[in-house]
Design an enzyme around this catalytic site. Sequence first.
Site, PDB file in Angstrom:
ATOM      1  N   CYS A   1      -2.349   4.802  -2.290  1.00 15.73           N
ATOM      2  CA  CYS A   1      -1.003   4.718  -2.811  1.00 15.73           C
ATOM      3  C   CYS A   1      -0.236   3.618  -2.103  1.00 15.73           C
ATOM      4  O   CYS A   1      -0.736   2.991  -1.185  1.00 15.73           O
ATOM      5  CB  CYS A   1      -0.275   6.036  -2.573  1.00 15.73           C
ATOM      6  SG  CYS A   1      -1.103   7.441  -3.313  1.00 15.73           S
TER       7      CYS A   1
ATOM      8  N   CYS B   1     -13.248   1.101   9.350  1.00 17.78           N
ATOM      9  CA  CYS B   1     -13.861   2.210   8.630  1.00 17.78           C
ATOM     10  C   CYS B   1     -14.740   1.615   7.544  1.00 17.78           C
ATOM     11  O   CYS B   1     -14.254   0.920   6.654  1.00 17.78           O
ATOM     12  CB  CYS B   1     -12.818   3.140   8.003  1.00 17.78           C
ATOM     13  SG  CYS B   1     -13.597   4.514   7.097  1.00 17.78           S
TER      14      CYS B   1
ATOM     15  N   GLY C   1      -0.832   1.719  -7.030  1.00 18.86           N
ATOM     16  CA  GLY C   1      -0.749   2.978  -7.753  1.00 18.86           C
ATOM     17  C   GLY C   1      -0.010   2.833  -9.054  1.00 18.86           C
ATOM     18  O   GLY C   1       1.081   2.275  -9.095  1.00 18.86           O
TER      19      GLY C   1
ATOM     20  N   CYS D   1     -17.913   4.184   3.414  1.00 21.46           N
ATOM     21  CA  CYS D   1     -18.457   4.088   2.058  1.00 21.46           C
ATOM     22  C   CYS D   1     -19.671   3.158   2.000  1.00 21.46           C
ATOM     23  O   CYS D   1     -20.384   3.121   1.000  1.00 21.46           O
ATOM     24  CB  CYS D   1     -17.372   3.647   1.069  1.00 21.46           C
ATOM     25  SG  CYS D   1     -16.691   2.004   1.391  1.00 21.46           S
TER      26      CYS D   1
ATOM     27  N   ASN E   1       0.314   7.529   2.065  1.00 19.49           N
ATOM     28  CA  ASN E   1      -0.872   6.794   1.620  1.00 19.49           C
ATOM     29  C   ASN E   1      -2.018   7.172   2.541  1.00 19.49           C
ATOM     30  O   ASN E   1      -1.887   7.046   3.757  1.00 19.49           O
ATOM     31  CB  ASN E   1      -0.603   5.286   1.680  1.00 19.49           C
ATOM     32  CG  ASN E   1      -1.849   4.452   1.368  1.00 19.49           C
ATOM     33  OD1 ASN E   1      -2.011   3.363   1.897  1.00 19.49           O
ATOM     34  ND2 ASN E   1      -2.710   4.949   0.520  1.00 19.49           N
ATOM     35  N   GLY E   2      -3.108   7.612   1.963  1.00 22.19           N
ATOM     36  CA  GLY E   2      -4.249   8.027   2.764  1.00 22.19           C
ATOM     37  C   GLY E   2      -4.642   9.436   2.408  1.00 22.19           C
ATOM     38  O   GLY E   2      -4.191   9.980   1.398  1.00 22.19           O
TER      39      GLY E   2
ATOM     40  N   TYR F   1     -10.736  -5.609  -1.536  1.00 23.25           N
ATOM     41  CA  TYR F   1     -10.272  -5.425  -2.904  1.00 23.25           C
ATOM     42  C   TYR F   1      -8.834  -4.955  -3.034  1.00 23.25           C
ATOM     43  O   TYR F   1      -8.082  -5.444  -3.875  1.00 23.25           O
ATOM     44  CB  TYR F   1     -11.159  -4.402  -3.636  1.00 23.25           C
ATOM     45  CG  TYR F   1     -10.608  -4.007  -4.983  1.00 23.25           C
ATOM     46  CD1 TYR F   1     -10.754  -4.847  -6.079  1.00 23.25           C
ATOM     47  CD2 TYR F   1      -9.895  -2.815  -5.149  1.00 23.25           C
ATOM     48  CE1 TYR F   1     -10.210  -4.509  -7.312  1.00 23.25           C
ATOM     49  CE2 TYR F   1      -9.348  -2.474  -6.381  1.00 23.25           C
ATOM     50  CZ  TYR F   1      -9.507  -3.326  -7.451  1.00 23.25           C
ATOM     51  OH  TYR F   1      -8.971  -2.997  -8.651  1.00 23.25           O
TER      52      TYR F   1
ATOM     53  N   CYS G   1     -15.473   7.749  -0.490  1.00 23.14           N
ATOM     54  CA  CYS G   1     -14.372   7.573   0.456  1.00 23.14           C
ATOM     55  C   CYS G   1     -13.587   8.867   0.526  1.00 23.14           C
ATOM     56  O   CYS G   1     -13.199   9.421  -0.492  1.00 23.14           O
ATOM     57  CB  CYS G   1     -13.461   6.439   0.012  1.00 23.14           C
ATOM     58  SG  CYS G   1     -12.024   6.252   1.097  1.00 23.14           S
TER      59      CYS G   1
ATOM     60  N   ASP H   1     -18.079 -11.563  -7.524  1.00 23.08           N
ATOM     61  CA  ASP H   1     -17.069 -10.501  -7.537  1.00 23.08           C
ATOM     62  C   ASP H   1     -16.953  -9.908  -6.144  1.00 23.08           C
ATOM     63  O   ASP H   1     -17.782 -10.161  -5.273  1.00 23.08           O
ATOM     64  CB  ASP H   1     -17.424  -9.424  -8.570  1.00 23.08           C
ATOM     65  CG  ASP H   1     -16.182  -8.650  -9.045  1.00 23.08           C
ATOM     66  OD1 ASP H   1     -15.064  -8.922  -8.554  1.00 23.08           O
ATOM     67  OD2 ASP H   1     -16.340  -7.765  -9.914  1.00 23.08           O
ATOM     68  N   ASP H   2     -15.902  -9.101  -5.971  1.00 26.45           N
ATOM     69  CA  ASP H   2     -15.677  -8.536  -4.642  1.00 26.45           C
ATOM     70  C   ASP H   2     -16.603  -7.359  -4.352  1.00 26.45           C
ATOM     71  O   ASP H   2     -17.046  -7.183  -3.228  1.00 26.45           O
ATOM     72  CB  ASP H   2     -14.222  -8.071  -4.503  1.00 26.45           C
ATOM     73  CG  ASP H   2     -13.893  -6.952  -5.482  1.00 26.45           C
ATOM     74  OD1 ASP H   2     -13.979  -7.204  -6.699  1.00 26.45           O
ATOM     75  OD2 ASP H   2     -13.578  -5.841  -5.038  1.00 26.45           O
TER      76      ASP H   2
ATOM     77  N   CYS I   1      -9.440   0.272   7.200  1.00 31.62           N
ATOM     78  CA  CYS I   1     -10.252   0.289   5.979  1.00 31.62           C
ATOM     79  C   CYS I   1     -10.605  -1.139   5.596  1.00 31.62           C
ATOM     80  O   CYS I   1      -9.733  -1.943   5.290  1.00 31.62           O
ATOM     81  CB  CYS I   1      -9.461   0.948   4.855  1.00 31.62           C
ATOM     82  SG  CYS I   1     -10.218   0.757   3.231  1.00 31.62           S
TER      83      CYS I   1
ATOM     84  N   SER J   1     -10.313 -10.337  -9.262  1.00 30.10           N
ATOM     85  CA  SER J   1     -10.712  -9.885  -7.930  1.00 30.10           C
ATOM     86  C   SER J   1     -11.720 -10.807  -7.247  1.00 30.10           C
ATOM     87  O   SER J   1     -11.824 -10.802  -6.028  1.00 30.10           O
ATOM     88  CB  SER J   1     -11.250  -8.450  -7.998  1.00 30.10           C
ATOM     89  OG  SER J   1     -12.296  -8.357  -8.945  1.00 30.10           O
TER      90      SER J   1
HETATM   91  P1  5GP Z   1     -17.779  -1.206 -11.158  1.00 27.10           P
HETATM   92  O1  5GP Z   1     -17.573  -1.797 -12.486  1.00 27.10           O
HETATM   93  O2  5GP Z   1     -19.025  -1.649 -10.458  1.00 27.10           O
HETATM   94  O3  5GP Z   1     -17.696   0.289 -11.188  1.00 27.10           O
HETATM   95  O4  5GP Z   1     -16.557  -1.639 -10.238  1.00 27.10           O
HETATM   96  C1  5GP Z   1     -16.501  -2.913  -9.661  1.00 27.10           C
HETATM   97  C2  5GP Z   1     -15.309  -3.654 -10.142  1.00 27.10           C
HETATM   98  O5  5GP Z   1     -14.145  -2.844 -10.013  1.00 27.10           O
HETATM   99  C3  5GP Z   1     -15.048  -4.901  -9.345  1.00 27.10           C
HETATM  100  O6  5GP Z   1     -14.655  -5.918 -10.243  1.00 27.10           O
HETATM  101  C4  5GP Z   1     -13.902  -4.542  -8.419  1.00 27.10           C
HETATM  102  O7  5GP Z   1     -13.004  -5.632  -8.329  1.00 27.10           O
HETATM  103  C5  5GP Z   1     -13.252  -3.386  -9.077  1.00 27.10           C
HETATM  104  N1  5GP Z   1     -12.938  -2.294  -8.160  1.00 27.10           N
HETATM  105  C6  5GP Z   1     -13.516  -1.954  -6.997  1.00 27.10           C
HETATM  106  N2  5GP Z   1     -12.957  -0.858  -6.488  1.00 27.10           N
HETATM  107  C7  5GP Z   1     -11.987  -0.491  -7.322  1.00 27.10           C
HETATM  108  C8  5GP Z   1     -11.027   0.553  -7.332  1.00 27.10           C
HETATM  109  O8  5GP Z   1     -10.972   1.387  -6.438  1.00 27.10           O
HETATM  110  N3  5GP Z   1     -10.156   0.554  -8.384  1.00 27.10           N
HETATM  111  C9  5GP Z   1     -10.215  -0.367  -9.372  1.00 27.10           C
HETATM  112  N4  5GP Z   1      -9.335  -0.317 -10.343  1.00 27.10           N
HETATM  113  N5  5GP Z   1     -11.103  -1.339  -9.401  1.00 27.10           N
HETATM  114  C10 5GP Z   1     -11.974  -1.403  -8.387  1.00 27.10           C
HETATM  115 MG    MG Z   2     -12.633  -6.705 -10.323  1.00 27.24          MG
END
Ligand code: 5GP
Ligand code: MG
Length: 482
Positions: free
Chosen positions: A18, A454, A45, A457, A119-120, A262, A403, A366-367, A256, A303
Amino acid sequence: MSSGRATDPQRTGPTEKCGVVGVSLEEREAALPTYYALYALQHRGQESAGIVSHDGFQQHEHVGMGLVGEAFTETDIDTLHGSSGVGHVRYPTAGSVDKSNAQPFTVSFEAGSLALSHNGNLVNTTALRSKLAEKGHAFSSDGDTEVIAHDLARNLLESDLVRAVKATMERLHGSYALTVMHDDTVMGIRDPEGNRPLIIGRIDGGNVIASESAAIDTLGGEVVRDVKPGELVVLAEDGSGFDAYQLLSPDRTANCFFEYVYFARPDSVIDGELVYETRRELGTKLWEEAGVETDVVMPVPDSGRAYASGYQEAAEDVEFAEGLMKNRYVGRTFIMPTQEARERAVRLKLNPIRSTVEDRSVTLIDDSIVRGTTSRQLVDLLRDAGAESVHVRIGAPPITAPCYMGIDMADRDELIAAENDAEGVESAIGADSLAYLSPEAVASAIGTEQSDLCMGCVTGDYPYDIEGETTDRDVTTPVLDR
Ligand code: 5GP
Ligand code: MG
C-alpha cells in the site's frame, strides 16, 4: 526441475502492499496535500483510497473504493477539516475487494482517537489478536492493522506516546511502515527491519511523511530524510519540525528488494538510492551476467524500460528500440482476478511495432517473471510480428516463494519458477533463451549486502519467523505475555 512446494502455509489476514502518507501543517487544511500525495502513490494501491483528518477537536473521515480520483469528490475533500491528516491507498488482493479492509483504520478510546495507515504485513497477527482478545478487545476485521491500533490504544492508556509506541513495536513481528494520527498528532513508524520505505519531507507550512519521495516532490516539498528502521518520527502540530526517537535497533535490515525492482516509482529515492538508477544498474549487470547479441533490445513497457536502457548502454553494439506499444488506458494486469482475464488483458495492453521486430533477432527485457503470463504472451506476440528469435532477459532472480510481507504476488502453485528451473520456464514461455539476474547482482546494484535485504520470495528463506517457512536469521519472536 527444482523442487517447489505445492501449497503454502496459511497467511493471516489480507497481505497488503500500500501507500501511506501523513501531513501536519500550521493552520492550513491538510486534506488537499494529503490527497495530492495519494495521487503520487497511486501505483502502490488502486483498490481503495482514504483520508482521515483532525481539526483539534475531532476526526473527519472519507474512504472510497477505486482510484484516488474516483474515491474523492471536491466536496469530500472540503469536509475533511483540520491541519493534520493521514491517507492511504490500498492494493487489490485476491478475493478481498472489500470496503471493510479500506484504510486509514480508526478507533476512538478513552485516551482519544487514532487513525492508522499501514503498508506491510505482520506475521504474528493471530497470536497478537488472541492475546488482545483475552484482554477484552473485540475485532471487526481479520486484518493486522486493527491489531496494531488496539495494541497502541491499550498502551496509550498506560503511558506517554513514545513509550506506548515502543511497547507496541516490541510486540509486532513483521513488516510495517505506518503513518498514525493520535488526536491531531501525526507520526511515522518504520519497522526495525525497514522492510517498507518511509520518508520525511518539508513542505510549505509543515511536514509530511510518505511511502515514497515522489509524493514529497509532487507537493513541491523537499526530502528531509528517510525514517530509519526502528524509528518513530513525531511531526510538530504547529508545522515547525519533528522529533525522532530510535526505539528499536536491529543489527540487520530486511529492505524489500522488490521495491527497487518493480514496486516503487522509478523517480523515488529509497534509503538514499534513486530507483531509476538502481534499475539501470540492474540492466547493466544483466548484460554483464547474461548478455546476448541480438539485432535489437527492447523493453516490456513500462516496467522493463530502465533495465533495457542500462542493458543496451552496456551492450553498445545492440540497437535499442521500442517494439511494443502500451495502451495506457488498460489497468494493471494483476487486477484481473482470473488467469483467462489476465491473458486477455496482456493483448489489450500491448501491441507490437512491426518494423522494429520483423526478421530480426530480439532481446526482450522485463523486471520480473511472476506467473509467466506476461512473458509467454509477449514472446508469442513478437513471433507473430515476424521476430526471427526472441531472447528474454529478466532483471531479477526467479520468484520461487510467496511474500508474507505485503507484496501479494502469488502462491507457490501459481509461481512459474517455484516448480521450474530457468530451462523449464524458458520452454514454458516459448523463448529462444531466458536468463535471470543473480541475487548478488541485485544487492550490489542496490548498494547493500544481500543479508540486509529481504529476498524471501527468491530464496524461500525469510528474515522473519513464519510458521511453516524457514528463516535465514536468528530471529527473536516477540514475547506477548505481559
Ligand atoms: P507475470 O505475467 O509473470 O505473472 O508477471 C510479471 C509481470 O508483472 C512483469 O511485467 C512485472 O513488471 C509485473 N509485476 C511483477 N510483480 C507485480 C505485482 O506485484 N503487481 C503487478 N501489477 N505487476 C507485477
Ligand atoms: Mg511489467
